[in-house]
Design an enzyme around this catalytic site. Structure first.
Site, PDB file in Angstrom:
ATOM      1  N   HIS A  86       0.831  -1.213   0.000  1.00  0.00           N
ATOM      2  CA  HIS A  86       0.000   0.000   0.000  1.00  0.00           C
ATOM      3  C   HIS A  86       0.861   1.257   0.000  1.00  0.00           C
ATOM      4  O   HIS A  86       1.914   1.295   0.631  1.00  0.00           O
ATOM      5  CB  HIS A  86      -1.007   0.010   1.149  1.00  0.00           C
ATOM      6  N   ASP A  88      -0.611   4.246   0.721  1.00  0.00           N
ATOM      7  CA  ASP A  88      -1.182   5.223   1.660  1.00  0.00           C
ATOM      8  C   ASP A  88      -0.524   5.064   3.016  1.00  0.00           C
ATOM      9  O   ASP A  88       0.041   4.011   3.332  1.00  0.00           O
ATOM     10  CB  ASP A  88      -2.703   5.071   1.773  1.00  0.00           C
ATOM     11  N   GLU A 154      -5.255   1.055   2.451  1.00  0.00           N
ATOM     12  CA  GLU A 154      -5.074   0.007   3.456  1.00  0.00           C
ATOM     13  C   GLU A 154      -5.341   0.539   4.849  1.00  0.00           C
ATOM     14  O   GLU A 154      -5.935  -0.131   5.684  1.00  0.00           O
ATOM     15  CB  GLU A 154      -3.652  -0.583   3.368  1.00  0.00           C
ATOM     16  N   GLU A 155      -4.883   1.772   5.082  1.00  0.00           N
ATOM     17  CA  GLU A 155      -5.026   2.348   6.431  1.00  0.00           C
ATOM     18  C   GLU A 155      -6.456   2.821   6.700  1.00  0.00           C
ATOM     19  O   GLU A 155      -6.750   3.322   7.782  1.00  0.00           O
ATOM     20  CB  GLU A 155      -4.044   3.513   6.635  1.00  0.00           C
ATOM     21  N   ASP A 181       5.025  -5.999   4.289  1.00  0.00           N
ATOM     22  CA  ASP A 181       4.406  -4.924   5.076  1.00  0.00           C
ATOM     23  C   ASP A 181       4.500  -5.261   6.556  1.00  0.00           C
ATOM     24  O   ASP A 181       3.546  -5.074   7.298  1.00  0.00           O
ATOM     25  CB  ASP A 181       2.940  -4.761   4.623  1.00  0.00           C
ATOM     26  N   HIS A 214     -24.928  24.848  31.600  1.00  0.00           N
ATOM     27  CA  HIS A 214     -24.070  25.478  32.604  1.00  0.00           C
ATOM     28  C   HIS A 214     -23.951  24.524  33.798  1.00  0.00           C
ATOM     29  O   HIS A 214     -24.965  24.073  34.337  1.00  0.00           O
ATOM     30  CB  HIS A 214     -24.729  26.798  33.019  1.00  0.00           C
ATOM     31  N   ARG A 330      -9.064  -6.124  18.470  1.00  0.00           N
ATOM     32  CA  ARG A 330      -8.284  -6.976  17.565  1.00  0.00           C
ATOM     33  C   ARG A 330      -8.884  -8.374  17.667  1.00  0.00           C
ATOM     34  O   ARG A 330      -9.199  -8.836  18.772  1.00  0.00           O
ATOM     35  CB  ARG A 330      -6.815  -7.029  17.980  1.00  0.00           C
ATOM     36  N   SER A 401      -3.055  -5.931  11.510  1.00  0.00           N
ATOM     37  CA  SER A 401      -4.088  -6.386  10.583  1.00  0.00           C
ATOM     38  C   SER A 401      -3.861  -5.828   9.189  1.00  0.00           C
ATOM     39  O   SER A 401      -3.373  -4.706   9.035  1.00  0.00           O
ATOM     40  CB  SER A 401      -5.475  -5.906  11.046  1.00  0.00           C
ATOM     41  N   HIS A 428       3.153   4.098  12.473  1.00  0.00           N
ATOM     42  CA  HIS A 428       1.985   4.852  12.957  1.00  0.00           C
ATOM     43  C   HIS A 428       2.359   5.899  14.010  1.00  0.00           C
ATOM     44  O   HIS A 428       1.488   6.626  14.476  1.00  0.00           O
ATOM     45  CB  HIS A 428       0.884   3.942  13.530  1.00  0.00           C
TER      46      HIS A 428
HETATM   47  N1  BES Z   1       1.332  -2.987   8.028  1.00  0.00           N
HETATM   48  C1  BES Z   1       0.325  -2.772   9.009  1.00  0.00           C
HETATM   49  C2  BES Z   1      -0.117  -4.033   9.695  1.00  0.00           C
HETATM   50  C3  BES Z   1       0.981  -4.851  10.303  1.00  0.00           C
HETATM   51  C4  BES Z   1       1.942  -4.265  11.110  1.00  0.00           C
HETATM   52  C5  BES Z   1       1.016  -6.189  10.068  1.00  0.00           C
HETATM   53  C6  BES Z   1       2.943  -5.024  11.645  1.00  0.00           C
HETATM   54  C7  BES Z   1       2.008  -6.961  10.603  1.00  0.00           C
HETATM   55  C8  BES Z   1       2.985  -6.371  11.396  1.00  0.00           C
HETATM   56  C9  BES Z   1      -0.877  -2.130   8.344  1.00  0.00           C
HETATM   57  O1  BES Z   1      -0.520  -1.053   7.531  1.00  0.00           O
HETATM   58  C10 BES Z   1      -1.781  -1.548   9.395  1.00  0.00           C
HETATM   59  O2  BES Z   1      -1.369  -0.674  10.101  1.00  0.00           O
HETATM   60  N2  BES Z   1      -3.023  -2.008   9.440  1.00  0.00           N
HETATM   61  C11 BES Z   1      -4.008  -1.438  10.299  1.00  0.00           C
HETATM   62  C12 BES Z   1      -5.389  -1.893   9.889  1.00  0.00           C
HETATM   63  C13 BES Z   1      -6.227  -0.854   9.202  1.00  0.00           C
HETATM   64  C14 BES Z   1      -7.604  -1.382   8.905  1.00  0.00           C
HETATM   65  C15 BES Z   1      -6.302   0.457   9.912  1.00  0.00           C
HETATM   66  C16 BES Z   1      -3.792  -1.870  11.718  1.00  0.00           C
HETATM   67  O3  BES Z   1      -3.302  -2.985  11.946  1.00  0.00           O
HETATM   68  O4  BES Z   1      -4.130  -1.097  12.599  1.00  0.00           O
HETATM   69 MN    MN Z   2       1.071  -1.548   6.327  1.00  0.00          MN
HETATM   70 MN    MN Z   3      -0.249   0.733   8.885  1.00  0.00          MN
END
Ligand code: BES
Ligand code: MN
Ligand code: MN
Length: 457
Positions: A86, A88, A154-155, A181, A214, A330, A401, A428
């Site tokens: 991805h 993004d 993806e995000e 990723d 208030h 999760r 995820s 992130h």
């Molecule tokens: N690459 C990550 C997910 C990830 C991180 C997988 C480390 C394995 C190891 C992906 O870009 C991500 O951040 N996914 C989001 C999900 C999305 C629906 C917001 C997440 O996991 O929060």
């Molecule tokens: Mn990712």
């Molecule tokens: Mn991510």
């Protein structure tokens, strides 16, 4: 066969400039104001694939957040590798915590700092350069057929790609899907992820009044939306870490004893992890389960943010009428987003007092995955890492995820989750980075994987 190591050495400084250019586009998909930048990142990739000599390059499914589709099918008797990634990225805030601006990629001690450096633009870049390299850098005959599917959402839930794959399932016909990723298990320790957690992300809004009041005139009698919301949230988890959503754990499939035993063999120092990686005085979560079980094989519940009332500087005496929380769960193998969303709805409705109205809105979701790593492509990625890194892959799971992973294997291809990040990349978070050595090794590993896949029958 082309010497990948020599290629990387010769082309490194040009490639670094290109990577910096890609990372300087603020392709944040979660904010509409950045839609144009997502489009620019997609166009950057399209131009790149065209220069690489891919026969077919298209932007599919959306004006602003298209899937970048590039294919090279000029090796008719050879296998096909699908590459997913991805372009993004997550929002960069809080901006003041960055040592250098998030969209001005900056080198410090062998690392490149920028939003998206490791998640996922830097890793996508390594695979693209690997394909460039195995064609000799001049669009020469490719050793294998490839199909790149690089998405821009993806995000934010992967809506465009889900629809595209639904309409054109033939895009998934292939022998392997390579997904870079994710991180190594540790420096020097490449990994193949055999499981990812899923996600159920929702917004809970509570209304207790027709309008703000208030707090002097009505404090003591008027129901406060923030208070109602935090009481409700507090009911959703017990102090011992158990999530109090009825039925939530019913579908959870525990890992096999064999898998748990293998996790126990991994080098791991809980105190060091707590101090260095997490930065906390103590770890939380379900008692009686190891850290690996808690982050890889058990569901979790987090509150991401609460909006409501008065948060500006100074004091304002107000009783808020509305308050909203962003929360997520999760999910682990066998749970499903749909079922968990209903369980959350039910738990919230049961916990809310009669004086309040509550709504729960799903923002995005991802089902969990477990992959069978016994097929040929896994032994080839293992071999590629072994040749370049001196060590093969260790099977682990990850707590993160990727929403489309469950559908990427639907065309029969083996889904290979193996990235080049490191555990301290801060994805992130402020000061996200990628280690440049990892990028150069990545070009070689993925290049070698493409060569080996080309020779496989
Ligand atoms: N690459 C990550 C997910 C990830 C991180 C997988 C480390 C394995 C190891 C992906 O870009 C991500 O951040 N996914 C989001 C999900 C999305 C629906 C917001 C997440 O996991 O929060
Ligand atoms: Mn990712
Ligand atoms: Mn991510």
């Amino acid at each position: 066969m082309l010497d990948l190591k020599a290629y990387v050495v010769a082309e490194q400084s040009r490639m670094l400039d290109e990577l910096k250019e890609f990372l300087s586009i603020p392709s944040v998909s979660t904010t509409p104001e950045r839609a144009h930048d997502c489009q620019r990142a997609a166009q950057w990739l399209r131009n790149h694939f065209q220069h690489l000599g891919c026969e077919q390059v298209e932007l599919l499914g959306s004006e602003t957040h298209p899937v970048v589709y590039a294919e090279s099918q000029s090796a008719p008797d050879r296998p096909t590798v699908i590459v997913y990634g991805h372009y993004d990225v997550q929002p960069a805030d809080p901006l003041d915590l960055w040592e250098s601006p998030p969209f001005e990629p900056t080198e410090r001690n062998g690392n490149l700092y920028a939003r998206g450096a490791t998640d996922d633009k830097g890793q996508v870049f390594a695979v693209v350069k690997a394909f460039e390299a195995v064609r000799g850098g001049n669009g020469g005959p490719p050793p294998v057929n490839v199909r790149f599917l690089i998405e821009g959402q993806e995000e934010s839930g992967s809506g465009v790609l889900f629809q595209l794959l639904d309409e054109r399932p033939e895009l998934l016909r292939g022998d392997a899907v390579l997904i870079a990723d994710m991180p190594y298990y540790a420096p020097g320790w490449p990994a193949v992820e055999v499981g990812l957690r899923g996600l159920c992300y929702a917004e809970i809004t509570v209304r207790t009044l027709e309008g703000d009041l208030h707090s002097g005139l009505y404090g003591g009698v008027a129901p406060n939306a923030l208070e109602t919301l935090v009481q409700l949230l507090a009911k959703l988890k017990s102090p011992d870490g158990r999530i109090r959503i009825p039925g939530l754990y019913d579908a959870v499939e525990p890992p096999s004893q064999e898998e748990v035993d293998a996790w126990n063999e991994l080098p791991f120092d809980e105190d060091e992890f707590r101090e260095r990686e997490v930065g906390a005085k103590a770890l939380t979560g379900l008692t009686g389960h190891s850290v690996f079980e808690r982050v890889w094989a058990l569901p979790s519940f987090e509150i991401h943010g609460i909006v409501g009332g008065f948060t500006d500087t100074g004091a304002k005496t107000v009783i808020p009428a509305v308050a909203t929380a962003k929360v997520s769960l999760r999910l682990v193998p066998n749970q499903r987003v749909k079922a968990v969303e209903e369980q959350l709805q039910h738990a919230v409705r049961t916990a809310v007092p009669p004086h309040a109205e509550v709504t729960v809105r799903l923002l995005n979701g991802a089902d969990p995955v477990l992959v069978d790593v016994s097929s040929k492509p896994f032994s080839l990625i293992d071999q590629a890492f072994r040749e370049v890194e001196g060590r093969g892959v260790v099977p682990i799971r990850s707590g993160g995820s990727i929403p489309v992973v469950p559908v990427l294997g639907k065309g029969g291809a083996a889904v290979v989750l193996a990235g080049i990040g490191l555990p301290d990349d801060r994805l992130h978070a402020p000061n996200e980075k990628i280690n440049l050595n990892q990028v150069w090794k990545g070009v070689r590993v993925f290049g070698r994987f493409l060569q080996l896949m080309g020779e496989a029958q």
